[in-house]
Design an enzyme around this catalytic site. Structure first.
Site, short mmCIF file in Angstrom:
data_model
loop_
_atom_site.label_atom_id
_atom_site.label_comp_id
_atom_site.label_asym_id
_atom_site.label_seq_id
_atom_site.Cartn_x
_atom_site.Cartn_y
_atom_site.Cartn_z
N GLY A 1 2.21 44.35 -63.76
CA GLY A 1 3.09 45.31 -63.56
C GLY A 1 3.74 45.73 -65.09
O GLY A 1 3.85 44.69 -65.74
N CYS A 2 4.77 47.05 -64.64
CA CYS A 2 5.24 47.33 -65.78
C CYS A 2 6.79 46.94 -66.90
O CYS A 2 6.71 46.17 -67.22
CB CYS A 2 5.35 48.90 -66.30
SG CYS A 2 5.91 49.31 -64.27
N TYR A 3 7.67 46.90 -65.17
CA TYR A 3 8.81 45.91 -65.73
C TYR A 3 8.42 44.33 -65.94
O TYR A 3 9.27 43.78 -66.70
CB TYR A 3 10.07 45.74 -64.33
CG TYR A 3 10.75 46.95 -63.35
CD1 TYR A 3 10.95 47.59 -64.99
CD2 TYR A 3 10.00 48.16 -63.12
CE1 TYR A 3 12.20 48.98 -64.75
CE2 TYR A 3 10.91 48.71 -62.37
CZ TYR A 3 11.51 49.70 -63.31
OH TYR A 3 12.45 50.96 -62.72
#
Lengths: 339, 339, 339, 339
Positions: A145-147
């Protein structure tokens, strides 16, 4: 040499279309097939005018491909990928379906029984800086995921070196593209512009994902508080991370640990000053700055990425390069489109 | 009743001009005199076209006033205010000069020997929610900084109730107007737009100010890590604060403590959802949300303000109302200009 | 084949650094030398952190180069280019110095006697869509201004076909990067954000440049009113152009004329819908839409470009490709970084 | 004196809620009843957290009111207003239903047979600068559109003085709030941010409205081309207008005509420099600059407004003040919230 024939499931979101853009500029592969639910039958340029130069029709299913990316929503992604994996096609899942290795954790956070728990054991978490060798040998990579990408890269050197302990806090700020292209009031220009807000406090699905990877680096990690925020920009994530240092340590000491950890990484740069997300826009870079507040013995690590590239499509291409034996940085930019 | 005659030292910055705007709409006072260094002799509308409706000439010094606000830079502010204070004129200093009660702390953080250490004892820190009675009786009020206003209000109920301990972390996000009207590359539209960055990590001057006030509420406070960030908007601060809870506690418990603490406050509202800075724009409100991460026993408190109003000019008017015996909310808005 | 050795005079503005970025990705040339006044001696990554991957030191003058770009301010640009031109080095001037073929017009609009009027006769106006053959044979190309690129491309097919007459109006909207990196109050984030304004009404220096090129296409052109505006974004120009049509004509007729005119152009696309500047971001594309208001017989042509690419650095690379015999689109993107 | 009891039909859009905010601060009236379709039964602060200070429940129909504003969509607005008008309640319609005096024009542009053609004769176009006396005596006022307000005010003095002729061009730039709160891809932050585009070229419904009013001022007006644009900001409209001047005229001549025309207007200011929309934010002001391009005998008039205030809710309050005999500027601001 024949180019690898690549397909994208669900090209019509922001991650999918960014993947299409990057793959179009990749010299060793050919993007031959893309799908998109409601848009099937349309040219890609009808849905995304900025892609009009790419002459490709959106289909209802992939055909004649050697390698698959899925940018489908979770659950649906695993469902559609299972047959490809079973027939031996190499696969990168940009959705969350294969990121959590524990299927009960998946069920708890995503609200579904995992559709393919037996495949979870084969899936590799696709963060090259931590799992490069396994990715090279894998047929099924779960793109982070991005985070998590920003958060894990910000904290990994400290946890690996064992210089921090106790609870870890990640305070993350994201541009709006992370919330996708579907229409919501929170994404309406007039509501998001000139605003900053926290959301999903204590309840964001990226918390267990970050915790899983940080726990691999430090089995003694006490806990993780993760708070995401929306800031009025399109691209970019800045993760500001806090952890107590075990012993007296200067910023320079911490910096040296970080520089050593990332010495040979093509897409991580440790910076002397706090990084700007804008300096990563359009690139696959992660810029990391580390500091120590000696008044309270707190380590502060800040990581900046382009959420659609290192946080999604770019990291997927980096993983593909590893899986197919291409130079790791093929088709990926290190210089931002600035300003 | 004769209106109080009010003056502003240095009207030409963003805090000064916002103060002029608010005072222009205040029914009990008359704004009669304003100064501004390079702009002296010009009409206010020549420097700020949005204020053309206000027919006032910028002077080199104040004349014929009963009450003074200073929006001068620190050091210069104390220098110019000393004679007013000595002759008994009521004064609100929007600069930092009278905020830190310890002159050695001032010297350490601001790099100057304090110009009037004897006046520091008389100065009251102008946060009405903590020091209302003293403000009412004071002739010299130090208006709080923008970050401290949001940070202290976010944490005060928890510290006051003794439910947290250990180090406190404040991760704050500010719009660009907090950095003022003077020209810097970091404030250039093309550099600030589509960007988020941390700055002054471990070294921002608002750290000792926040710590001073939090320590008054909890003498056992271990330490404070304060990290400010710039986000691409003009107005607004969001302070996300973290502290470990001492005992098992739910979000609802914490919420009740916060609601009780702020029950009668005209300008604080405890919200069920994380607040948006945009919902405070143009108002003197502080919106606060509190939550508890029960996995790691972490209290998370988020406060939103308009940095130029509750974080500067509006709070100054609120303090003036208290000092002059007007209803506390006179001339101040509670409803944002939205969207 | 040996790569052409290329230098940039004044790399430290937005046009200069964008040129450096594009040239870094160009397969047929090597960027070997860059200058910058105050920054001489520094690594390029010290001034522009997003370029840290490029290991080049900024010098006080160019050395050992075969081809020169100048991104200097006008006047200074011609001064520094004259020796290169005289010794036969191929040169592209991104400044305005060689755009106006009439030196008295230059003096009138720029306030200087032209420093090299004898070279003006040799200079070619570098808009490939109008002057491709001359550019291929030239040693001195004047790269067009950003507003002129969009405006001329929007109107050229109509003027060339003789379907409009009378005065022409260009109402142009630009992002802030067009105003450069130097600090001005109009470029301060807090003043430019959430604002739109016209400026330099009747007095912008791009007016004579646009008029010169449009007059070449239609000697009978009556006049040109040009009004530039600033809109709160970093990149992009949209030029909305108005001219009276001579005879009854539908939008479809006009569209066909435009499609025919630009049939083989690699960097112009005629669009069925009004173009978005965002769809050109990062590309060398010009998107053009044409319509006819049949109630008032008004042709409306709208062109969108990325002002730093097709409006500056990208067009310069396109011109270099023509001058050096490379495929015209080498090193230039047609797919925007979106969103 | 008893306050007038006021109601708002459809408070849940941006114009409706801004009207509620302004009316809340108006000393002579009381906002007693508001409706909203899907939100009926909720407190206003549940739908709009920035309005939490206003303790009012959204209803399904108005009750016990003396004066009605409608912020309903067109057609539905007339339908719901007819009974109020028939029973003698004073009404301001913020929708387009009573703006066009010719019902066939309404049908052509809005696609419906007009629901109350007999009331059209009684309706007054609510632009106080042109129709103040009729508004004062009217029971049914059609509040002008946002683009028409800026466009008509920009051109009225020139048309009234007979100094221009031929076709008139209005090139207008609007912030996103003009497109309303309903969800559309064009209003998605990631698509609208960093973008400018034209839309509804030759086909926007405000064209006949502008033309109607301009034709009243100059029966010989040849035609009007109107092109709206979206720019990435929330509030504000800038209308840049072009018309050929009949005779030799300087900018100073035109300026004098404009100053004379608007001499006593409380909400129009003629400015020496081109206006910024930001200088009108939060106010009911219209700022107008006029210039003449003597090379092509073109008059250029630029008007800036806050589209939600002078372009909608504020003008509605101004009209209410006139209809109810209050001072015209009651409850309306002339000083912008800046920056």
């Amino acid at each position: 040499m024949a180019k690898t024939r690549v397909g994208i499931l669900n090209v019509t979101g922001y991650a999918g279309i960014e993947l299409a853009r990057l793959l179009t500029g990749h010299p060793n592969i050919e993007l031959v097939s893309v799908t998109g639910r409601s848009a099937a039958g349309q040219k890609i340029g009808q849905v995304f005018p900025h892609m009009a130069a790419l002459d490709l029709i959106i289909q209802s299913e992939l055909s004649d491909i050697d390698f698959v990316f899925s940018a489908l929503p979770h659950h649906e992604s695993a469902d559609q990928l299972i047959p490809f994996v079973n027939r031996g096609t190499k696969v990168i899942d940009v959705s969350a379906d294969f990121r959590l290795s524990d299927p009960t954790l998946y069920e708890e956070w995503y609200g579904f029984k995992h559709p393919a728990p037996e495949l979870l054991k084969k899936a590799i978490y696709g963060l090259p800086e931590l799992h490069r060798t396994e990715i090279q040998q894998s047929n099924l990579v779960a793109n982070p995921g991005c985070y998590p990408t920003a958060s894990i890269l910000a904290l990994a050197p400290a946890l690996n070196a064992g210089i921090v302990s106790g609870n870890v806090i990640v305070d993350a700020k994201s541009g709006l593209s992370g919330a996708g292209r579907s229409l919501k009031l929170t994404g309406h220009f007039c509501e998001a512009d000139e605003d900053v807000t926290a959301y999903a406090i204590t309840s964001h699905r990226h918390q267990p994902e970050i915790l899983q990877e940080l726990s691999c680096l430090d089995r003694a990690l006490a806990g993780l508080t993760f708070t995401p925020h929306l800031v009025p920009m399109t691209r970019g994530i800045l993760a500001t991370c806090y952890a107590s240092v075990n012993l007296s340590m200067t910023a320079a000491d911490a910096m040296q640990i970080y520089k050593d950890f990332y010495r040979d990484e093509p897409f991580v740069r440790v910076t002397a000053e706090p990084p700007h997300t804008k300096h990563t826009a359009g690139t696959n870079m992660c810029l990391i700055h580390v500091n120590v507040d000696q008044r309270s013995n707190m380590l502060i690590a800040v990581a900046a990425i382009d959420n659609l590239i290192k946080g999604a499509a770019g990291q997927a291409v980096q993983n593909m390069n590893l899986m197919l034996g291409f130079p790791e940085d093929t088709g990926l930019s290190k210089i931002a489109q600035f300003p």
